[in-house]
Write an enzyme that holds these catalytic residues in place. Sequence first.
Site, PDB file in Angstrom:
ATOM      1  N   LEU A 198      11.438 -20.096  -3.724  1.00 31.77           N
ATOM      2  CA  LEU A 198      10.395 -19.371  -3.546  1.00 31.77           C
ATOM      3  C   LEU A 198       9.194 -19.556  -4.395  1.00 31.77           C
ATOM      4  CD1 LEU A 198       9.609 -16.912  -1.870  1.00 31.77           C
ATOM      5  CD2 LEU A 198      10.171 -15.266  -3.883  1.00 31.77           C
ATOM      6  N   HIS A 235       3.223   3.173  -8.881  1.00 34.56           N
ATOM      7  CA  HIS A 235       2.796   1.838  -9.287  1.00 34.56           C
ATOM      8  C   HIS A 235       4.298   1.264 -10.103  1.00 34.56           C
ATOM      9  CE1 HIS A 235      -1.033   1.893  -7.855  1.00 34.56           C
ATOM     10  NE2 HIS A 235      -1.600   2.832  -8.593  1.00 34.56           N
ATOM     11  N   ASP A 263       0.852  -1.224   0.131  1.00 34.23           N
ATOM     12  CA  ASP A 263      -0.159  -0.102  -0.018  1.00 34.23           C
ATOM     13  C   ASP A 263       0.883   1.407   0.120  1.00 34.23           C
ATOM     14  OD1 ASP A 263      -2.300   1.540   0.006  1.00 34.23           O
ATOM     15  OD2 ASP A 263      -2.557   1.183   2.181  1.00 34.23           O
TER      16      ASP A 263
END
Length: 234
Positions: free
Chosen positions: A126, A32, A14
């Site tokens: 991962l 972004h 956020d």
Amino acid sequence: MADHQVRHLGVIMDGNRRWARQHLLQSVLKGHEKGGDTFVDVCRWCENAEIPYLTVYAFSTENWDRSQTEVSGLFRLMKQFFVEKMDLCIEMDTRVRVIGDVERLSPEMLDVVRRAEERSKDCKTLNLQIAISYGGRDEILRGIRKYTADVLAGREDPQELTEELFERYLDTAGIPDVDLMIRTGGNHRLSNFLPWQTTYAELYFTDVLWPDFSEADLQEALAYYRTIQINKGR
């Protein structure tokens, strides 16, 4: 791996738009873009910290209500990641999966996602879950619909339903629950992200905006987690 180490990290990324405004940028998409760079870094930092599962909130079901310009720009950036960063993901031995209501994605975007998932399916270091068009309540409802279809087809007996069985119908089937949830940007809520999977997660909130999130910030959150006594009601 230590007993009290994070196995599954969730992240609510956020603050991108506020970061862009603070830096007087003409478009929130610049925030972004910078946040996308941070996201790639966090994947690397998770590997360094030996965290095997990472789930990030990239685009919620509510985000569809944003301006068409921002939504289009966000999907352009996400497509760019799936096309341009997959070689890096494979080099890092990162398996990429997308969770959420992917049926709402355009055929082109869905094809890009599926090809990325296929390319990375054998990676193991991962496990990266990217939540796109995701809402926690929506995920549960979709799981109920899938389970109901199996009941009506005679494949499941509702009298035999358990939490463990129902988890197989969620987007995160086969993935352990979240141990630590980090939210950047100063807000103290989960915003409909992984409600089922965070039942016993430790929540860590920071005022740092996502594009400014650093490896030191991640290490601070992990150090905090190591101080917590987790007994799950016992």
